[in-house]
Design a protein around this motif. Structure first.
Motif, PDB file in Angstrom:
ATOM      1  N   ALA A  67       0.787  -1.175  -0.157  1.00 51.63           N
ATOM      2  CA  ALA A  67       0.026  -0.177  -0.026  1.00 51.63           C
ATOM      3  C   ALA A  67       0.808   1.194   0.067  1.00 51.63           C
ATOM      4  CB  ALA A  67      -0.931   0.083   1.133  1.00 51.63           C
ATOM      5  N   LYS A  68       0.396   2.258  -0.597  1.00 48.69           N
ATOM      6  CA  LYS A  68       0.855   3.589  -0.418  1.00 48.69           C
ATOM      7  C   LYS A  68       0.923   3.924   0.892  1.00 48.69           C
ATOM      8  CE  LYS A  68       0.034   5.370  -5.034  1.00 48.69           C
ATOM      9  NZ  LYS A  68      -0.703   6.373  -6.047  1.00 48.69           N
ATOM     10  N   GLU A  69       1.534   4.713   1.439  1.00 51.08           N
ATOM     11  CA  GLU A  69       1.594   5.312   2.880  1.00 51.08           C
ATOM     12  C   GLU A  69       0.298   6.000   3.078  1.00 51.08           C
ATOM     13  OE1 GLU A  69       3.829   8.095   5.917  1.00 51.08           O
ATOM     14  OE2 GLU A  69       4.937   7.009   4.565  1.00 51.08           O
ATOM     15  N   GLY A  70      -0.595   5.649   4.086  1.00 43.17           N
ATOM     16  CA  GLY A  70      -1.743   6.255   4.325  1.00 43.17           C
ATOM     17  C   GLY A  70      -2.983   5.608   3.783  1.00 43.17           C
ATOM     18  N   MET A  71      -2.690   4.773   2.939  1.00 36.09           N
ATOM     19  CA  MET A  71      -3.684   3.806   2.065  1.00 36.09           C
ATOM     20  C   MET A  71      -3.824   2.396   2.484  1.00 36.09           C
ATOM     21  SD  MET A  71      -4.972   6.150   0.157  1.00 36.09           S
ATOM     22  CE  MET A  71      -5.639   5.707  -1.321  1.00 36.09           C
TER      23      MET A  71
ATOM     24  N   GLN B 268      -9.348  -3.100   2.364  1.00 28.91           N
ATOM     25  CA  GLN B 268     -10.916  -3.355   2.259  1.00 28.91           C
ATOM     26  C   GLN B 268     -11.190  -3.549   0.725  1.00 28.91           C
ATOM     27  OE1 GLN B 268     -13.206  -3.485   4.545  1.00 28.91           O
ATOM     28  NE2 GLN B 268     -11.397  -3.564   6.077  1.00 28.91           N
ATOM     29  N   ALA B 269     -10.333  -3.012  -0.225  1.00 27.67           N
ATOM     30  CA  ALA B 269     -10.624  -3.338  -1.656  1.00 27.67           C
ATOM     31  C   ALA B 269     -10.333  -4.783  -2.073  1.00 27.67           C
ATOM     32  CB  ALA B 269      -9.702  -2.457  -2.435  1.00 27.67           C
ATOM     33  N   ILE B 270      -9.367  -5.275  -1.237  1.00 28.74           N
ATOM     34  CA  ILE B 270      -9.029  -6.748  -1.371  1.00 28.74           C
ATOM     35  C   ILE B 270     -10.059  -7.587  -0.790  1.00 28.74           C
ATOM     36  CG2 ILE B 270      -7.408  -8.630  -1.192  1.00 28.74           C
ATOM     37  CD1 ILE B 270      -5.171  -6.286  -0.975  1.00 28.74           C
TER      38      ILE B 270
ATOM     39  N   ALA C 293      -7.909  -2.362 -11.268  1.00 23.54           N
ATOM     40  CA  ALA C 293      -8.190  -0.816 -11.596  1.00 23.54           C
ATOM     41  C   ALA C 293      -7.801   0.193 -10.415  1.00 23.54           C
ATOM     42  CB  ALA C 293      -9.506  -0.642 -12.257  1.00 23.54           C
ATOM     43  N   LYS C 294      -8.052  -0.100  -9.393  1.00 23.24           N
ATOM     44  CA  LYS C 294      -7.811   0.652  -8.057  1.00 23.24           C
ATOM     45  C   LYS C 294      -6.322   0.588  -7.651  1.00 23.24           C
ATOM     46  CE  LYS C 294     -12.296   0.312  -5.806  1.00 23.24           C
ATOM     47  NZ  LYS C 294     -13.199  -0.420  -4.971  1.00 23.24           N
ATOM     48  N   ALA C 295      -5.723  -0.500  -8.131  1.00 26.74           N
ATOM     49  CA  ALA C 295      -4.373  -0.584  -7.425  1.00 26.74           C
ATOM     50  C   ALA C 295      -3.354   0.323  -7.700  1.00 26.74           C
ATOM     51  CB  ALA C 295      -3.849  -2.015  -8.280  1.00 26.74           C
ATOM     52  N   GLY C 296      -3.560   1.047  -8.780  1.00 28.91           N
ATOM     53  CA  GLY C 296      -2.706   2.164  -9.229  1.00 28.91           C
ATOM     54  C   GLY C 296      -2.662   3.371  -8.094  1.00 28.91           C
ATOM     55  N   GLU C 297      -3.799   3.675  -7.456  1.00 24.35           N
ATOM     56  CA  GLU C 297      -4.003   4.789  -6.658  1.00 24.35           C
ATOM     57  C   GLU C 297      -3.903   4.323  -5.114  1.00 24.35           C
ATOM     58  OE1 GLU C 297      -8.578   5.108  -5.241  1.00 24.35           O
ATOM     59  OE2 GLU C 297      -8.296   5.282  -7.658  1.00 24.35           O
ATOM     60  N   LEU C 298      -3.781   2.943  -5.052  1.00 28.32           N
ATOM     61  CA  LEU C 298      -3.706   2.217  -3.577  1.00 28.32           C
ATOM     62  C   LEU C 298      -2.240   1.658  -3.500  1.00 28.32           C
ATOM     63  CD1 LEU C 298      -7.251   0.362  -3.245  1.00 28.32           C
ATOM     64  CD2 LEU C 298      -6.497   2.712  -2.284  1.00 28.32           C
TER      65      LEU C 298
END
Length: 102
Positions: A14-18, A24-26, A80-85
């Protein structure tokens, strides 16, 4: 000859803070994946001392069942969400058991 079972390890960072958002997405994929016909198990693990590192440990009846899973809409949404998370690409490796199960 019957197809061999396949084990998958999917590693996420995860990115820091994510961290919680990634978890939850997983987690949103766990119940529907476990309901898939070829799924033996689909278990999410989090590193005890680094909550930003998660691993899916999966076992599938066959590679064909895994390929069907990879086309499911909820899995495509997670990718699709992985790039932001995620701070790095998801690492997916396929494994075959070489010891005899107990």
């Amino acid at each position: 000859m019957a197809e061999r079972k396949v084990t998958v390890l999917a590693r996420f960072k995860a990115k820091e803070g994510m961290e919680e958002q990634l978890k939850q997405a997983i987690m949103a994929c766990v119940a529907p994946t476990r309901a898939e016909a070829g799924c033996i198990n689909y278990d999410l693990h989090q590193l005890a001392d680094d909550k930003g590192k998660l691993v899916l440990y999966e076992n599938w009846r066959s590679k064909k069942d895994l390929e069907v899973h990879l086309e499911m809409p909820y899995l495509k949404e997670l990718k699709a969400k992985a790039g932001e998370l995620c701070s790095e690409p998801i690492e997916i490796t396929l494994w075959e058991m070489v010891s005899k199960p107990v």
